[in-house]
Design an enzyme around this catalytic site. Sequence first.
Site, PDB file in Angstrom:
ATOM      1  CG  HIS A 120       0.075 -32.228 -32.803  1.00 55.41           C
ATOM      2  ND1 HIS A 120       0.764 -31.230 -33.463  1.00 55.41           N
ATOM      3  CD2 HIS A 120      -1.011 -32.505 -33.573  1.00 55.41           C
ATOM      4  CE1 HIS A 120       0.123 -30.903 -34.565  1.00 55.41           C
ATOM      5  NE2 HIS A 120      -0.948 -31.660 -34.666  1.00 55.41           N
ATOM      6  CG  ASP A 169      19.345 -14.446 -39.017  1.00 57.94           C
ATOM      7  OD1 ASP A 169      18.511 -13.667 -39.511  1.00 57.94           O
ATOM      8  OD2 ASP A 169      19.803 -14.318 -37.868  1.00 57.94           O
ATOM      9  CE  LYS A 229       1.695 -29.419 -37.859  1.00 55.72           C
ATOM     10  NZ  LYS A 229       0.778 -29.387 -38.951  1.00 55.72           N
ATOM     11  CE  LYS A 256       1.270 -34.727 -36.660  1.00 54.72           C
ATOM     12  NZ  LYS A 256       0.953 -33.381 -36.178  1.00 54.72           N
ATOM     13  CG  HIS A 311      -1.100 -30.518 -41.845  1.00 54.27           C
ATOM     14  ND1 HIS A 311      -0.264 -31.459 -41.296  1.00 54.27           N
ATOM     15  CD2 HIS A 311      -2.144 -30.422 -40.986  1.00 54.27           C
ATOM     16  CE1 HIS A 311      -0.779 -31.921 -40.169  1.00 54.27           C
ATOM     17  NE2 HIS A 311      -1.912 -31.311 -39.947  1.00 54.27           N
ATOM     18  CG  ASP A 363      16.463 -52.041 -38.327  1.00 53.19           C
ATOM     19  OD1 ASP A 363      15.640 -52.620 -37.596  1.00 53.19           O
ATOM     20  OD2 ASP A 363      16.762 -52.435 -39.466  1.00 53.19           O
TER      21      ASP A 363
END
Length: 520
Positions: free
Chosen positions: A177, A422, A417, A179, A415, A184
């Site tokens: 999952h 604090d 996450k 991404k 979508h 470079d």
Amino acid sequence: MKRLIIKISKITVIMLLLLTLYVLVARQLFSLPALQRQDSHSISADKTSDWAQFINAQAQQHPNLSGIKPLASGLDAFIMRLLLIEKARFSIDAQYYIWHHDLTGLWLLQALKNAADRGVRVRLLLDDNGIGGLDGIISELNQHELIDIRLYNPFVVRRFKLINFTWDFFRLNHRMHNKAMIVDGLAAIVGGRNIGDEYFNTGLNPHYNDLDVLTIGQVTPDIAANFDLFFNSQLAMPAQQIIEQVKGNNNLLEQALSPLKQSQQYHTYRQAVIDSELSQAIPNHELITTWSEVSLISDHPKKSLGIDRKDVLMVTRLISILESPQSQVDIVTPYFVPAKSVHLLANLTARGVKVRILTNSFEANDVIPVHAGYAKYRKPLLQAGVKLFELKTNHAIEENKADLGFMGSSGASLHAKTFAVDGRLVFIGSFNFDPRSARLNTEMGVVIDDPRLARDIHRHFQEDLHRQAYRLQLDDAGNIVWLEYQNPEHSVEYHKDPNSTALQRMMLTIIGWLPIQKLL
């Protein structure tokens, strides 16, 4: 009656034997081929290149820190990926769970091919569950001498992929999952976005509210090393070993992309790219908004082999962060099945920590079984003092005007996450708060020590969220009520999931009874 029971028992035994035989034969016929590849490692830019000198000069001014720029807008997220690909002089590494056969997916593949044509080495690691319709294009691109494409945990039977689950479910149920894109060895983008129109705010399909972050500096080599770990892992199979090779140069990518470039969608989106504030800032190198301590946390690819030791799982690190708050935690997660985390969150509220969670409402959730898994935890969470918000669907997607602050503009579904702790720590990544992210799929993300970004998230929960989400609470009888803000003096009350039918609610209840929580 006794004869009937015996007959049914015999039939059951025969069926089980036939099923076992089917699985055994299929696993022999359609097993993964033996790996035929060499390990490959990241390439860093020549320090004499203009871009390397610019980034390294900034990094030297901020030792042991990383430069970051949150990418809340889908348009900005697309532009930044294009920019990095065009800036590349030596290498591009990218790993994604989903890469769609649509305008932005094909556009970025063409940009990668163009980079390879000018001498840039391109490595792509794609989860094989999310590349529908791309086999021919992948095969053709993979024949380029500077493009190396590997498929993670692949399906052997290419047509009707789902049939593979009937004999190899336990292997295929583990997905990558992650991404990430690294260019470079200097800059990287990590976060929640896959590659496809709905993630970049274009096209007719419902759009996603999502969040990525651009990073340079101290953390970038760690992201590059993590890519190497996955790219050279046991389940990263060379595409040519899985996909039948396309013979000749048929320009499949150009054939697929050319009609889309004649569309109104392309011309409208291209103009939006040109006119965007980010595109205007790029020539002046106004890319980085702040410098902070940033650390990468990631699962190990061994997780995909069913190994779940604490040192392999990133959830161990996340739990340690979420156990430590002193004042407040704000969590954004599209798929929320808290399971054992209910106790963790309840312990926080018992200590006086303010806990607020934003997830998808029923009408915004695109994975109904996950919503069913979440629904049964709403009342215990509310009883524990957790504040729950469920994002409303914005049906006017084409207007795209509702500002969601740190998550960009509103779409049909959440979508992103992320969480803030604090007023100091922020997590941005691919991890959903559900059993699948915790135990099955590999995940990654960055933890950023940035009070300004954390305060932005806290402020959004405090000042803006009531207009964009339903607020859940318990009535005097202990039943859940959804409150939809209208004005400071009035809110509309719902006593069932808003915009759901009786049949849908019955299905949610039935699905919630099924013993599938570990798969969600």
